[in-house]
Design a protein around this motif. Structure first.
Motif, short mmCIF file in Angstrom:
data_model
loop_
_atom_site.label_atom_id
_atom_site.label_comp_id
_atom_site.label_asym_id
_atom_site.label_seq_id
_atom_site.Cartn_x
_atom_site.Cartn_y
_atom_site.Cartn_z
N HIS A 30 -6.34 -1.65 -9.64
CA HIS A 30 -5.13 -2.42 -10.14
C HIS A 30 -4.38 -3.21 -10.63
CE1 HIS A 30 -1.35 -0.40 -12.76
NE2 HIS A 30 -1.20 -1.44 -11.76
N ARG B 235 -7.16 1.19 -4.45
CA ARG B 235 -6.91 1.80 -5.77
C ARG B 235 -5.90 0.63 -6.09
NH1 ARG B 235 -6.04 6.84 -4.19
NH2 ARG B 235 -4.29 6.76 -4.62
N ASN B 236 -4.81 0.79 -5.01
CA ASN B 236 -3.58 -0.98 -5.12
C ASN B 236 -4.56 -2.24 -5.22
OD1 ASN B 236 -1.81 -2.31 -5.32
ND2 ASN B 236 -1.58 -2.19 -3.11
N ASP C 58 0.92 -1.21 0.53
CA ASP C 58 -0.06 -0.02 0.06
C ASP C 58 1.02 1.68 -0.38
OD1 ASP C 58 -2.17 -0.80 -0.14
OD2 ASP C 58 -2.59 -1.11 1.89
N GLN D 168 3.87 1.48 -1.50
CA GLN D 168 4.27 1.28 -2.64
C GLN D 168 3.43 2.56 -3.47
OE1 GLN D 168 5.97 -1.83 -4.20
NE2 GLN D 168 6.12 -1.26 -6.84
N GLU D 169 2.28 1.80 -3.43
CA GLU D 169 1.04 2.59 -3.95
C GLU D 169 0.94 4.45 -3.95
OE1 GLU D 169 -2.21 3.17 -6.71
OE2 GLU D 169 -1.17 1.56 -6.95
N GLU E 181 3.17 5.20 -6.10
CA GLU E 181 2.84 5.73 -7.12
C GLU E 181 3.10 7.26 -7.89
OE1 GLU E 181 4.21 4.17 -9.77
OE2 GLU E 181 4.50 1.71 -8.70
N VAL F 64 -6.30 4.07 -0.98
CA VAL F 64 -5.28 3.49 -1.90
C VAL F 64 -5.07 2.67 -1.07
CG1 VAL F 64 -2.79 3.09 -0.94
CG2 VAL F 64 -3.63 5.53 -0.95
#
Length: 643
Positions: A258, A254-255, A178, A180-181, A184, A251
Motif C-alpha cells: 500500500h 499488504r502494508n 503493521d 495499524q494496517e 484498517e 498483513v
C-alpha cells in the motif's frame, strides 16, 4: 625468423573508453522484495491458540458489542430493528400454523370448492403474515441503513483520532505500523457487521419459530435437521479461521505494498521515477509482492476445499436422512398427510433459517476477528496516547531550560541526544548546527514535547514538560519541519492550518507578504481559495521553493512564543531566503527563535550558535567567536566555503 606483429589500433575516444570499461556481461536481475512478516512488539495472532469452542463463544460477545455500538449511534433505529426481528419471527410462526390449518382442509375429503372455501381464512392469514414479514424486512433494511454509515464513520474516525493522539515515539516502535494496517481491515469490515448481525438474529428468530412448529409435528425432525446443518456451521467457522490466518500472514506485505503503491503513483515523485528509469523495477517489485500475497491465498485454497467437501458430505447425509424419516412417517400413516405436507414447508423454512444462521454466524465470527484487531490497536493507541494532565502552560514562554536531557530511539544502540544542558530565552535567536545525525531535529522535538525526554528535564518557565498537557505546549509553538506537509487544502487553510485567528484574511495576507508569497498567491486562479492539489479537479501546484515559503508563513501566522525553523530556506532562491531571514530578525524580540541550518553563513543572525556532535553540545557562542575558535564550527564553515 619472422616475428608476429599486432596491427596498430586507433586511440579510442572518451566514449569508447567508457564503453570498454563497462562490464561486458548482462546486468544482474533486480533484487526480490524483502520479506515483510507481521511481527514485532504488538503482533499476536488472536487465533493462534483458539479452539473451535472458543471461536463459537465469541459470537454472543460480538453481538453484544455490535448492539452497544449501534445503540450509541441511533437508539431509535436499534429499537426499530429489534421490533422488526420479532415481527418477522412471529409472522413466520403464523405462516406455519396457518399452513397446517390450510393443509388440513385442502387434503380432507369432499368437493374441491368446499375444501378451498374452508381453507380460505387460513390462506388469507398466510397472505397477511407474509406481507407483514416482508414489510418488517423492509423496515429492518431501513433501520440498518440509518445505523451502518455513521457506525462505519465512527470506527474510521476513532482509528484516525487514535493514530493522531499517540505519542510520536510510537511510530518508531517495532510492529506499530503493521498493527495499524490490521486495524484498517476492522474499519472496512465494520460496514458489514450490523447487516450480518441483523440477518443472523432474523434467521435465528425464524429458525426458533419454525423448529418449534416442526417439533410439535414430530420430535425426531428437529434433531435430524440440526445434524444436517451443524457440519456446515463447523465448515464455515473453520474456513473463516483459515481465511484469517492467510490475512494475518499477508498483513506485512499488504502494508508495504500500500505504501509503495502511493510512492509509485503520486505525481510528486513522478519525475524521479521516470528520469531514473525506475518504472520497470517498481512494477517488478509491486508484482512480486502481490504474487507473494496471492501464493499464500492459493496455498490456503485446498485446505478450504477439503473443509467444505467433508462438512457438506456429512451435512448432506443427515439431510437425506431427514427427508427419509419424513417420507417414512407419512407412508406408514404415523402422521396424517396434512401434517406431512406442513412438515415439508416447516423443514424447508427451518433448513433455510438454519443455513442463514450458519452463514451469517460465520460472517459475524469472521468480522469479529478484524474488529478484535481494530479494538486491540485502539487499546494500544490509548496506552501510547498523551496522558491526560491538568497542568498546562499558563502563557507565552519566556525561558526554556534543558538539564542533562537525553533521548534514545527504539532499536538504536546510541542516544540521539545525550546529556544536553541549555537555556533558551525570549528575544534571542538560536542557531543549531552540526553534521547529519548529530541530533538537531531530535533536540527540537524534545523542546516542544513532541518527544518526552528519556532522561533529564525540559522546563518551560520552571514547569517540567513531563507533567504538562502537551497540547498546552503546542498552543505556543510554531514549527517549520525539514519535511513539511503539502496539504491538499485551499491556500488559506494551508496558511492558517484550519485555525484562523480572525474572521477576515488580513493576517493571512500579512503572513504571505512576510515570506514574499503575496504576488504568487494573487496570481493563482482563485487566490486564497485555490486548491493546492494538482491531482484534484480545479487544483493547482506550487514549486518547491513556494511550498517552503508557504510552510514558513504558517509559523509566522501563528505568532508563537516559540518559533522553530528546520532548514527553512533550503529550497529557496536568494530573494526568498533573504525575505525569510529578515522576517525572523524583525519578529525575534517577542519570542524564542530556534533555526536549524546547514547554511552556516545564515547563522550570523543568531545571538547564539549551538554546535552538536553525536547528540552532545560541543560548542556554544556567537558566529565571530566560533569562526575563529578552530573547532567543529570553524571546520564546517571552511568546508562550506571550499566548494
Amino acid at each position: 625468423m619472422k616475428r608476429d606483429t599486432v596491427p596498430a589500433q586507433a586511440a579510442p575516444s572518451d566514449s569508447q573508453s567508457l564503453e570498454s570499461a563497462a562490464p561486458r556481461h548482462s546486468a544482474p536481475p533486480p533484487p526480490p522484495p524483502a520479506e515483510f512478516g507481521f511481527s514485532g512488539l504488538h503482533a499476536k495472532n488472536p487465533l493462534g491458540e483458539a479452539t473451535f469452542g472458543a471461536m463459537c463463544a465469541r459470537i454472543p460477545g460480538v453481538l453484544g458489542r455490535i448492539a452497544r455500538m449501534a445503540w450509541s449511534i441511533d437508539p431509535r433505529a436499534v429499537v426499530l430493528l429489534l421490533a422488526c426481528q420479532v415481527l418477522t419471527g412471529a409472522a413466520a410462526a403464523v405462516v406455519l400454523s396457518a399452513t397446517a390449518d390450510a393443509m388440513g382442509h385442502l387434503l380432507a375429503d369432499g368437493r374441491v370448492a368446499e375444501r378451498l372455501r374452508a381453507a380460505l381464512p387460513a390462506l388469507l392469514v398466510i397472505t397477511v403474515a407474509v406481507a407483514v414479514g416482508r414489510t418488517a424486512t423492509a423496515f429492518a433494511s431501513y433501520a440498518n441503513g440509518r445505523i451502518t454509515p455513521p457506525l462505519t464513520t465512527a470506527a474510521d474516525t476513532a482509528l484516525v483520532a487514535a493514530v493522531c493522539r499517540v505519542e510520536a515515539t510510537a511510530y518508531a516502535e517495532d510492529g506499530f505500523a503493521d498493527r495499524q494496517e490490521a486495524a484498517e481491515m476492522g474499519v472496512v469490515r465494520s460496514h458489514f457487521m450490523v447487516q450480518d448481525a441483523t440477518r443472523f438474529t432474523s434467521a435465528l428468530v425464524r429458525m426458533v419459530t419454525a423448529s418449534g412448529v416442526l417439533t410439535v409435528l414430530h420430535p425426531l425432525m428437529l434433531p435430524l435437521l440440526l445434524l444436517a446443518v451443524v457440519p456446515a456451521g463447523v465448515g464455515a467457522m473453520l474456513s473463516a479461521k483459515v481465511d484469517y490466518e492467510t490475512h494475518y500472514a499477508n498483513v506485512g506485505d499488504r502494508n508495504i505494498r500500500h505504501m509503495m503503491r502511493w510512492w509509485s503513483t503520486t505525481s510528486k515523485y513522478g519525475d524521479e521515477v521516470r528520469a531514473n528509469g525506475m518504472t520497470g523495477y517498481l512494477l517488478f517489485w509491486y508484482r512480486s509482492v502481490s504474487e507473494r500475497i496471492d501464493r499464500r491465498t492459493l496455498t490456503a485454497a485446498p485446505r478450504m476445499l477439503r473443509i467444505v467437501l467433508v462438512t457438506s458430505a456429512i451435512g448432506g447425509a443427515f439431510l437425506l436422512a431427514t427427508w427419509a424419516v419424513l417420507a417414512w412417517l407419512a407412508t406408514t400413516g404415523r402422521v396424517p398427510m396434512s401434517i406431512a405436507a406442513t412438515a415439508v414447508v416447516a423443514v424447508q423454512t427451518t433448513l433455510a433459517a438454519l443455513n442463514q444462521v450458519v452463514i451469517h454466524g460465520a460472517a459475524m465470527f469472521h468480522t469479529s476477528l478484524y474488529l478484535a484487531d481494530m479494538r486491540s490497536f485502539l487499546d494500544l493507541a490509548a496506552e501510547r496516547a498523551h496522558s491526560e494532565r491538568e497542568l498546562r502552560v499558563p502563557g507565552p514562554v519566556r525561558e526554556i531550560r534543558l538539564d542533562d536531557v537525553g533521548y534514545q530511539y527504539p532499536g538504536k544502540a546510541t542516544p540521539a541526544v545525550d546529556g544536553v544542558s541549555l537555556t533558551l530565552r525570549r528575544g534571542k535567536i538560536y542557531a543549531v548546527v552540526g553534521e547529519n545525525g548529530s541530533g538537531k531535529s531530535t533536540l527540537t522535538r524534545l523542546i516542544t514535547r513532541i518527544y518526552p525526554a528519556g532522561r533529564g528535564t525540559v522546563t518551560w518557565d520552571g514547569l517540567d514538560l513531563a507533567g504538562v498537557a502537551p497540547e498546552s505546549v503546542w498552543e505556543h509553538t510554531g514549527l517549520v519541519p525539514q519535511t513539511f506537509a503539502q496539504w491538499p487544502l485551499r491556500t488559506r487553510e494551508n496558511v492558517t492550518l484550519g485555525q484562523p485567528r480572525t474572521y477576515d484574511d488580513v493576517a493571512v495576507w500579512e503572513a504571505l507578504e512576510a515570506v514574499g508569497m503575496r504576488e504568487a498567491v494573487e496570481e493563482l486562479p482563485r487566490g486564497l481559495d485555490t486548491l493546492l492539489a494538482r491531482e484534484l479537479f480545479g487544483g493547482t501546484e506550487l514549486s518547491g521553493g513556494q511550498w517552503q515559503r508557504l510552510a514558513c508563513s504558517r509559523a509566522f501566522y501563528r505568532r508563537p512564543a516559540l518559533l522553530i525553523l528546520d532548514e527553512p530556506t533550503s529550497q529557496m532562491d536568494a530573494r526568498g531566503e533573504h525575505a525569510i531571514l529578515e522576517r525572523i530578525k524583525a519578529i525575534a524580540a517577542d519570542r524564542i527563535t530556534v533555526v536549524i541550518t546547514h547554511q552556516l553563513e545564515n547563522t550570523r543572525l543568531a545571538d547564539e550558535i549551538v554546535v552538536l556532535k553525536h547528540g552532545r553540545i560541543v560548542e556554544l557562542g556567537h558566529y565571530d567567536e566560533l569562526a575563529d575558535a578552530g573547532g567543529l564550527f570553524a571546520e564546517l564553515l571552511a568546508l562550506s566555503k571550499d566548494r
